[in-house]
Each structure stands twice: as C-alpha cells, then as structure tokens.
Design a protein around this motif. Structure first.
Motif, mmCIF file in Angstrom:
data_model
loop_
_atom_site.group_PDB
_atom_site.id
_atom_site.type_symbol
_atom_site.label_atom_id
_atom_site.label_comp_id
_atom_site.label_asym_id
_atom_site.label_seq_id
_atom_site.Cartn_x
_atom_site.Cartn_y
_atom_site.Cartn_z
ATOM 1 N N LEU A 39 0.827 -1.213 0.000
ATOM 2 C CA LEU A 39 0.000 0.000 0.000
ATOM 3 C C LEU A 39 0.859 1.260 0.000
ATOM 4 C CD1 LEU A 39 -2.797 -1.084 2.519
ATOM 5 C CD2 LEU A 39 -3.016 -0.805 0.040
ATOM 6 N N ALA A 40 2.052 1.153 0.605
ATOM 7 C CA ALA A 40 2.965 2.299 0.645
ATOM 8 C C ALA A 40 3.778 2.428 -0.634
ATOM 9 C CB ALA A 40 3.898 2.173 1.850
ATOM 10 N N GLY A 41 3.578 1.486 -1.584
ATOM 11 C CA GLY A 41 4.228 1.594 -2.873
ATOM 12 C C GLY A 41 5.590 0.935 -2.980
ATOM 13 N N HIS A 42 5.934 0.066 -2.026
ATOM 14 C CA HIS A 42 7.223 -0.614 -2.088
ATOM 15 C C HIS A 42 7.152 -1.793 -3.067
ATOM 16 C CE1 HIS A 42 9.067 1.624 1.208
ATOM 17 N NE2 HIS A 42 7.932 1.479 1.884
ATOM 18 N N ARG A 43 7.963 -1.752 -4.093
ATOM 19 C CA ARG A 43 7.947 -2.829 -5.079
ATOM 20 C C ARG A 43 8.533 -4.117 -4.521
ATOM 21 N NH1 ARG A 43 9.591 0.029 -10.864
ATOM 22 N NH2 ARG A 43 7.851 1.515 -10.934
ATOM 23 N N ASP A 44 9.390 -3.992 -3.519
ATOM 24 C CA ASP A 44 10.010 -5.168 -2.903
ATOM 25 C C ASP A 44 9.293 -5.555 -1.621
ATOM 26 O OD1 ASP A 44 10.738 -2.914 -1.490
ATOM 27 O OD2 ASP A 44 12.804 -3.569 -1.134
ATOM 28 N N ALA A 45 7.963 -5.353 -1.589
ATOM 29 C CA ALA A 45 7.200 -5.550 -0.361
ATOM 30 C C ALA A 45 7.381 -6.942 0.221
ATOM 31 C CB ALA A 45 5.710 -5.269 -0.620
ATOM 32 N N PHE A 46 7.335 -7.967 -0.609
ATOM 33 C CA PHE A 46 7.412 -9.330 -0.080
ATOM 34 C C PHE A 46 8.828 -9.677 0.376
ATOM 35 C CE2 PHE A 46 3.223 -9.581 -1.816
ATOM 36 C CZ PHE A 46 2.583 -10.550 -1.044
ATOM 37 N N ALA A 47 9.820 -9.128 -0.296
ATOM 38 C CA ALA A 47 11.196 -9.352 0.146
ATOM 39 C C ALA A 47 11.439 -8.681 1.495
ATOM 40 C CB ALA A 47 12.181 -8.825 -0.898
ATOM 41 N N ARG A 48 10.923 -7.467 1.644
ATOM 42 C CA ARG A 48 11.084 -6.771 2.913
ATOM 43 C C ARG A 48 10.280 -7.446 4.017
ATOM 44 N NH1 ARG A 48 11.223 -0.278 2.114
ATOM 45 N NH2 ARG A 48 11.291 -0.460 4.379
ATOM 46 N N ALA A 49 9.108 -7.962 3.669
ATOM 47 C CA ALA A 49 8.299 -8.662 4.659
ATOM 48 C C ALA A 49 9.008 -9.930 5.130
ATOM 49 C CB ALA A 49 6.928 -8.998 4.078
ATOM 50 N N ALA A 50 9.605 -10.650 4.188
ATOM 51 C CA ALA A 50 10.340 -11.861 4.555
ATOM 52 C C ALA A 50 11.517 -11.523 5.463
ATOM 53 C CB ALA A 50 10.827 -12.571 3.296
ATOM 54 N N GLU A 51 12.202 -10.423 5.168
ATOM 55 C CA GLU A 51 13.322 -9.988 6.011
ATOM 56 C C GLU A 51 12.840 -9.626 7.417
ATOM 57 O OE1 GLU A 51 16.719 -6.436 6.124
ATOM 58 O OE2 GLU A 51 15.361 -6.618 4.422
ATOM 59 N N ALA A 52 11.682 -8.952 7.499
ATOM 60 C CA ALA A 52 11.143 -8.562 8.803
ATOM 61 C C ALA A 52 10.744 -9.783 9.616
ATOM 62 C CB ALA A 52 9.943 -7.626 8.617
ATOM 63 N N LEU A 53 10.147 -10.780 8.958
ATOM 64 C CA LEU A 53 9.781 -12.005 9.670
ATOM 65 C C LEU A 53 11.022 -12.771 10.127
ATOM 66 C CD1 LEU A 53 6.779 -13.228 7.505
ATOM 67 C CD2 LEU A 53 6.681 -12.508 9.896
ATOM 68 N N ASP A 54 12.051 -12.750 9.318
ATOM 69 C CA ASP A 54 13.308 -13.373 9.722
ATOM 70 C C ASP A 54 13.863 -12.663 10.960
ATOM 71 O OD1 ASP A 54 15.596 -15.157 9.349
ATOM 72 O OD2 ASP A 54 16.680 -13.348 8.804
ATOM 73 N N GLY A 55 13.707 -11.332 10.998
ATOM 74 C CA GLY A 55 14.212 -10.560 12.122
ATOM 75 C C GLY A 55 13.526 -10.859 13.437
ATOM 76 N N VAL A 56 12.280 -11.380 13.371
ATOM 77 C CA VAL A 56 11.574 -11.749 14.606
ATOM 78 C C VAL A 56 11.548 -13.273 14.777
ATOM 79 C CG1 VAL A 56 10.173 -9.657 14.623
ATOM 80 C CG2 VAL A 56 9.289 -11.713 13.486
ATOM 81 N N GLY A 57 12.393 -13.972 14.010
ATOM 82 C CA GLY A 57 12.547 -15.409 14.177
ATOM 83 C C GLY A 57 11.409 -16.247 13.639
ATOM 84 N N LEU A 58 10.723 -15.758 12.594
ATOM 85 C CA LEU A 58 9.556 -16.481 12.093
ATOM 86 C C LEU A 58 9.673 -16.862 10.615
ATOM 87 C CD1 LEU A 58 6.535 -14.653 13.776
ATOM 88 C CD2 LEU A 58 7.495 -16.888 14.346
ATOM 89 N N SER A 59 10.884 -17.048 10.139
ATOM 90 C CA SER A 59 11.042 -17.431 8.736
ATOM 91 C C SER A 59 10.277 -18.703 8.407
ATOM 92 C CB SER A 59 12.528 -17.634 8.416
ATOM 93 O OG SER A 59 13.211 -16.406 8.448
ATOM 94 N N ALA A 60 10.261 -19.629 9.347
ATOM 95 C CA ALA A 60 9.610 -20.919 9.096
ATOM 96 C C ALA A 60 8.096 -20.836 9.151
ATOM 97 C CB ALA A 60 10.106 -21.952 10.104
ATOM 98 N N ARG A 61 7.563 -19.689 9.596
ATOM 99 C CA ARG A 61 6.106 -19.560 9.753
ATOM 100 C C ARG A 61 5.506 -18.604 8.734
ATOM 101 N NH1 ARG A 61 3.614 -23.145 12.619
ATOM 102 N NH2 ARG A 61 3.009 -22.296 14.623
ATOM 103 N N ARG A 62 6.265 -18.193 7.748
ATOM 104 C CA ARG A 62 5.785 -17.131 6.851
ATOM 105 C C ARG A 62 4.533 -17.535 6.078
ATOM 106 N NH1 ARG A 62 10.724 -16.399 2.670
ATOM 107 N NH2 ARG A 62 11.769 -16.121 4.676
#
Length: 232
Positions: free
Chosen positions: A114-137
C-alpha cells in the motif's frame, strides 16, 4: 538538544459518555526525542492508551496540539494521517489485529504494498526473519501461538523501518518467555535503526528498560510519582 520527534502541548481529550462528557486527558504536555525509549505507566483508566492513540493520530485531541516529525497531526485529515503512519510510524496493539485470511508474509507485506514498495514481499520476509519467524511465513494466524502472532504484528509495524514505534501493552497477552522475546525485539529495533519507542505497559520489567518513564493518573502526568521515581 535536537527538536523532539513528538511534541504534545496542553493536550486534552473529552469523550461523550452516557451521563455526559468524560474528561480522559486533562492537559498533557510532553516532548519525546529521537531515539528515546519512553514508558507510559499508571493504573487502568489513567489515560495511557488514549495518550498513545493521540500520538499516532488514531484519536483526535479535543484541545491542544500534537506534533510528530514536524507534522501537526491535529490538522491532518484521515487520509493524510493514514499515509503518515504508513511511512513514518508503526503501531503495535495488545490485540494483534492480523488479517485471518492472510498468511504471516501477506500480513506483513500488505502495508508495504500500500505504501508503494515494489520489494514488499522481500522486505516482509526480512522482517519475519528478524523476529525469528522465517519458518512460519506461510502460516495463517490461527495456526500460530499468541507469541508468534505478536511477533508477526511487530514485524508488520517495523518492516517500513518507522522513525517512531508506538506499542500498547505489547507483552500484555504473552507469557514470560514470549514477553521477554518481544521486549528484546523492541529494544533491538531501537539499537539497530535509532527508532523512537513509546510503550504503554503495566509490566515493571518493561518499564525498567525504558530510558524515561512518565506516570499518568486521572488523565494527567503524575508529578508526585515522577518526583519519587527521580529520587529513587
């Protein structure tokens, strides 16, 4: 000292109740500076959550002014406030507010899209990795524990790397171990990105980690409690 990232001047909030007007906040003046960690504490009904909502433009002050990153939030309409929060401010609630029909990755990526980030899913995956939830994405909220859902909510709020993060009882629904994890994640964000944290909490251990604690009582800053804390 640099200009505050949040500045409230004589803020008042009055809501209409069944028996007439109810004064929720009764003249709050408060500055918060860049990189600061501020804890809002006090008994239930003291106005902590209402004050946080005003800081985020989620509630409008009846009187006074609320400035955030140089913007007068009291002068912005709802669309402008939503755009401001989308890019400059993250909000974490006690209840997680995840979309049940979306996976963890989709919940985090949607605001970025919604904020216009073309890499939204890549950034979301990085954020989930940062909170230890890569396996739960790819898991849905109903497939995750309360602690995991809170971490998804935190990833969603922090993925845009906001200048200000507001959190209302972020550990309130969690057990001790999960609460500790969330605290570490919050303060790690400040350490890595210089994010300003404002936290509403009843948890003494979370308040103790804040650089400054502001006690509220009956819609006002409790100056007597503040003096006792300064002396202790």
């Amino acid at each position: 000292m640099t200009d505050p990232v949040l500045s409230l001047k004589d803020v008042r909030l009055t809501l209409q109740g069944n028996a007439g007007p109810v004064a929720i906040l009764r003249g709050i003046s408060l500055d918060v500076h860049r990189g600061e960690t501020l804890g809002l504490v006090g008994p239930s009904g003291s106005g902590k959550s209402s004050l946080l909502m005003l800081m985020g433009g989620l509630e409008r002050a009846t009187a006074g002014s609320v400035q955030a990153l140089g913007h007068d939030l009291t002068a912005l309409d709802e669309d402008a406030l939503a755009r401001f929060r989308r890019t400059r401010m993250g909000v974490v609630f006690q209840s997680f507010h995840l979309i049940p029909t979306m996976t963890a990755l989709e919940n985090v990526a949607t605001p970025l899209e919604l904020a216009g980030h073309r890499d939204a899913f890549a950034r979301a995956a990085e954020a989930l990795d940062g909170v230890g939830l890569s396996a739960r994405r790819d898991h849905y909220p109903a497939q995750m524990s309360g602690g995991e859902q809170q971490r998804v909510a935190l990833a969603r709020a922090t993925a845009p790397r906001p200048a200000i993060l507001l959190a209302d009882e972020p550990t309130g629904n969690l057990d001790g171990a999960n609460g500790q994890t969330i605290m570490d994640l919050l303060f790690g964000l400040r350490d890595r990105h210089g994010t300003t944290l404002v936290l509403v909490t009843h948890a003494p251990e979370l308040a103790a980690r804040c650089g400054r604690v502001v006690p509220l009582r009956d819609g006002r800053i409790d100056t007597e409690d503040r003096q006792r804390r300064a002396a202790s």
